[in-house]
Every structure is written in C-alpha cells, then in structure tokens.
Motif scaffolding. Structure first.
Motif, PDB file in Angstrom:
ATOM      1  N   GLU A  97      -5.343 -10.052   2.866  1.00 28.00           N
ATOM      2  CA  GLU A  97      -5.813 -11.176   2.050  1.00 28.00           C
ATOM      3  C   GLU A  97      -4.728 -11.646   1.083  1.00 28.00           C
ATOM      4  N   ILE A  98      -4.060 -10.691   0.447  1.00 25.02           N
ATOM      5  CA  ILE A  98      -3.008 -11.042  -0.514  1.00 25.02           C
ATOM      6  C   ILE A  98      -1.880 -11.789   0.189  1.00 25.02           C
ATOM      7  N   ILE A  99      -1.496 -11.310   1.360  1.00 23.24           N
ATOM      8  CA  ILE A  99      -0.408 -11.953   2.111  1.00 23.24           C
ATOM      9  C   ILE A  99      -0.831 -13.334   2.598  1.00 23.24           C
ATOM     10  N   GLN A 100      -2.034 -13.436   3.157  1.00 19.99           N
ATOM     11  CA  GLN A 100      -2.503 -14.711   3.706  1.00 19.99           C
ATOM     12  C   GLN A 100      -2.661 -15.776   2.636  1.00 19.99           C
ATOM     13  N   THR A 101      -3.180 -15.389   1.484  1.00 21.08           N
ATOM     14  CA  THR A 101      -3.402 -16.376   0.419  1.00 21.08           C
ATOM     15  C   THR A 101      -2.168 -16.548  -0.462  1.00 21.08           C
ATOM     16  N   LYS A 102      -1.143 -15.744  -0.208  1.00 21.08           N
ATOM     17  CA  LYS A 102       0.098 -15.778  -1.005  1.00 21.08           C
ATOM     18  C   LYS A 102      -0.202 -15.630  -2.492  1.00 21.08           C
ATOM     19  N   LYS A 103      -1.216 -14.825  -2.753  1.00 22.13           N
ATOM     20  CA  LYS A 103      -1.669 -14.594  -4.118  1.00 22.13           C
ATOM     21  C   LYS A 103      -0.672 -13.706  -4.853  1.00 22.13           C
ATOM     22  N   LYS A 104      -0.332 -14.109  -6.059  1.00 25.42           N
ATOM     23  CA  LYS A 104       0.513 -13.265  -6.903  1.00 25.42           C
ATOM     24  C   LYS A 104      -0.412 -12.298  -7.629  1.00 25.42           C
ATOM     25  N   GLY A 105      -0.057 -11.056  -7.634  1.00 27.77           N
ATOM     26  CA  GLY A 105      -0.891 -10.058  -8.286  1.00 27.77           C
ATOM     27  C   GLY A 105      -1.934  -9.513  -7.327  1.00 27.77           C
ATOM     28  N   GLY A 106      -2.799  -8.693  -7.877  1.00 30.66           N
ATOM     29  CA  GLY A 106      -3.865  -8.122  -7.073  1.00 30.66           C
ATOM     30  C   GLY A 106      -3.618  -6.697  -6.644  1.00 30.66           C
ATOM     31  N   LEU A 107      -2.395  -6.219  -6.789  1.00 28.16           N
ATOM     32  CA  LEU A 107      -2.078  -4.857  -6.363  1.00 28.16           C
ATOM     33  C   LEU A 107      -2.201  -3.834  -7.494  1.00 28.16           C
ATOM     34  N   GLY A 108      -2.204  -4.305  -8.724  1.00 27.61           N
ATOM     35  CA  GLY A 108      -2.177  -3.402  -9.875  1.00 27.61           C
ATOM     36  C   GLY A 108      -3.319  -2.415  -9.925  1.00 27.61           C
ATOM     37  N   LEU A 109      -4.542  -2.903  -9.816  1.00 31.32           N
ATOM     38  CA  LEU A 109      -5.684  -2.004  -9.896  1.00 31.32           C
ATOM     39  C   LEU A 109      -5.779  -1.095  -8.681  1.00 31.32           C
ATOM     40  N   ILE A 110      -5.280  -1.568  -7.537  1.00 31.30           N
ATOM     41  CA  ILE A 110      -5.217  -0.704  -6.355  1.00 31.30           C
ATOM     42  C   ILE A 110      -4.324   0.492  -6.664  1.00 31.30           C
ATOM     43  N   LEU A 111      -3.178   0.229  -7.284  1.00 30.27           N
ATOM     44  CA  LEU A 111      -2.250   1.309  -7.644  1.00 30.27           C
ATOM     45  C   LEU A 111      -2.860   2.250  -8.669  1.00 30.27           C
ATOM     46  N   VAL A 112      -3.542   1.688  -9.669  1.00 29.32           N
ATOM     47  CA  VAL A 112      -4.167   2.525 -10.700  1.00 29.32           C
ATOM     48  C   VAL A 112      -5.141   3.497 -10.045  1.00 29.32           C
ATOM     49  N   LYS A 113      -5.963   2.991  -9.137  1.00 39.27           N
ATOM     50  CA  LYS A 113      -6.963   3.841  -8.477  1.00 39.27           C
ATOM     51  C   LYS A 113      -6.322   4.880  -7.563  1.00 39.27           C
ATOM     52  N   LYS A 114      -5.183   4.563  -6.985  1.00 43.37           N
ATOM     53  CA  LYS A 114      -4.479   5.520  -6.120  1.00 43.37           C
ATOM     54  C   LYS A 114      -3.766   6.602  -6.938  1.00 43.37           C
ATOM     55  N   ILE A 115      -3.213   6.217  -8.081  1.00 42.85           N
ATOM     56  CA  ILE A 115      -2.411   7.140  -8.895  1.00 42.85           C
ATOM     57  C   ILE A 115      -3.286   8.091  -9.706  1.00 42.85           C
ATOM     58  N   MET A 116      -4.311   7.561 -10.339  1.00 45.49           N
ATOM     59  CA  MET A 116      -5.133   8.379 -11.231  1.00 45.49           C
ATOM     60  C   MET A 116      -6.182   9.160 -10.453  1.00 45.49           C
ATOM     61  N   ASP A 117      -6.526  10.336 -10.967  1.00 45.10           N
ATOM     62  CA  ASP A 117      -7.516  11.190 -10.312  1.00 45.10           C
ATOM     63  C   ASP A 117      -8.942  10.865 -10.741  1.00 45.10           C
ATOM     64  N   HIS A 118      -9.097  10.277 -11.918  1.00 40.92           N
ATOM     65  CA  HIS A 118     -10.432   9.938 -12.414  1.00 40.92           C
ATOM     66  C   HIS A 118     -10.318   8.722 -13.325  1.00 40.92           C
ATOM     67  N   ILE A 119     -11.241   7.780 -13.158  1.00 46.51           N
ATOM     68  CA  ILE A 119     -11.286   6.586 -14.000  1.00 46.51           C
ATOM     69  C   ILE A 119     -12.718   6.424 -14.483  1.00 46.51           C
ATOM     70  N   GLU A 120     -12.846   6.129 -15.766  1.00 37.44           N
ATOM     71  CA  GLU A 120     -14.159   5.941 -16.369  1.00 37.44           C
ATOM     72  C   GLU A 120     -14.082   4.717 -17.274  1.00 37.44           C
ATOM     73  N   PHE A 121     -15.183   4.000 -17.421  1.00 40.51           N
ATOM     74  CA  PHE A 121     -15.217   2.845 -18.300  1.00 40.51           C
ATOM     75  C   PHE A 121     -16.524   2.854 -19.077  1.00 40.51           C
ATOM     76  N   LYS A 122     -16.414   2.675 -20.395  1.00 40.81           N
ATOM     77  CA  LYS A 122     -17.589   2.610 -21.270  1.00 40.81           C
ATOM     78  C   LYS A 122     -17.445   1.376 -22.151  1.00 40.81           C
ATOM     79  N   SER A 123     -18.568   0.725 -22.398  1.00 44.94           N
ATOM     80  CA  SER A 123     -18.522  -0.471 -23.229  1.00 44.94           C
ATOM     81  C   SER A 123     -19.805  -0.573 -24.039  1.00 44.94           C
ATOM     82  N   ASP A 124     -19.657  -0.998 -25.288  1.00 45.06           N
ATOM     83  CA  ASP A 124     -20.817  -1.338 -26.102  1.00 45.06           C
ATOM     84  C   ASP A 124     -20.480  -2.608 -26.861  1.00 45.06           C
ATOM     85  N   SER A 125     -21.295  -2.979 -27.815  1.00 45.82           N
ATOM     86  CA  SER A 125     -21.078  -4.249 -28.512  1.00 45.82           C
ATOM     87  C   SER A 125     -19.845  -4.242 -29.409  1.00 45.82           C
ATOM     88  N   LYS A 126     -19.296  -3.055 -29.698  1.00 50.30           N
ATOM     89  CA  LYS A 126     -18.164  -2.962 -30.615  1.00 50.30           C
ATOM     90  C   LYS A 126     -16.824  -2.724 -29.943  1.00 50.30           C
TER      91      LYS A 126
END
Length: 138
Positions: A97-126
């Motif tokens: 998809e990235i190659i076909q659409t010639k989209k810049k970017g899009g690989l960063g989060l793929i790399l983060v998920k491949k490199i890190m062993d665990h990812i967590e996200f928490k959010s509240d109003s603050k």
C-alpha cells in the motif's frame, strides 16, 4: 535506575530526546545496535506526538521517563497532554500500500511495534501515557 527528561513540543528537541536516551542506555553497557533500535522506536513515538498531537507547539511539553530494571528491561513512559493517540489501535498499511500510493511515512509505528516487546496506552481527561518496554541483556 530512573531517568527523566522534559521538553517543549518542538521538532528541534527531538535530537535532545535521542541524546538523552542514547547516553543513558550507554551507561548500562548495551550494544550499539540495540541502543539505536530503542532510540528509533522512542523517537518515532515522540515525533508523532510532537507533530500530530501538539502541532509542534513549543508552549506544550512532553515528559519522558526511562526506568532500567536490573539491566533486564527498559521501560519508557511518555506523558503528554495533547490529543490522545493510541498506537495499538492504528492499522498499519502494508508495504505494498505504501509503495502503490507513494505515501511518505507510515513505517514508523510498524517499526515501534517490531522493536518494542510491550506497548501500552492510557488516557484520561488530563494526560496521555504511552508505555514502551524492551527486554534487554537477556
């Protein structure tokens, strides 16, 4: 060992963030390849927050803590008060998809998920907290 860093949400501060991570990881005798991969992953998350959640507004800040537990794992907490973005809910485009659409970017989060062993996200109003964990020295 626990380390802390606070920076304005400016792309100019990404170099300082990378240096903070790298210099503190070097204190724990990690291989350069492992350090570079970890720096890449954390830098990508910080860059996305600075650019997309804070529109590069230097009046807003990003807090980064780095905890190294018994030279077995490193845990990063990235805290911000911008628009929440959960990287776990992000659907990565395929390489085709990235190659076909010639989209810049899009690989960063793929790399983060491949490199890190665990990812967590928490959010509240603050605040939003992204936790990245990498097993090291095993």
């Amino acid at each position: 060992m626990n380390y802390h860093f606070k920076a304005p949400c400016s792309k100019k501060k990404l170099r300082s963030i990378r240096e903070f991570i790298s210099s503190n990881l070097k204190k724990h005798a990690l291989a350069d390849v492992e350090i570079n991969m970890i720096v890449l992953a954390v830098d990508e998350v910080c860059a996305n927050l600075i650019i997309h959640s804070h529109n590069c507004d230097p009046e807003e800040t990003l807090e980064l803590s780095m905890l190294i537990e018994d030279n077995k794992r490193v845990i990063f907490k990235i805290i911000d008060r911008g628009e929440g973005f959960n990287p776990l809910n992000h659907k990565e485009p395929s390489l085709e998809e990235i190659i076909q659409t010639k989209k810049k970017g899009g690989l960063g989060l793929i790399l983060v998920k491949k490199i890190m062993d665990h990812i967590e996200f928490k959010s509240d109003s603050k605040k939003n907290v992204c936790i990245l964990q990498k097993n090291i020295g095993i």
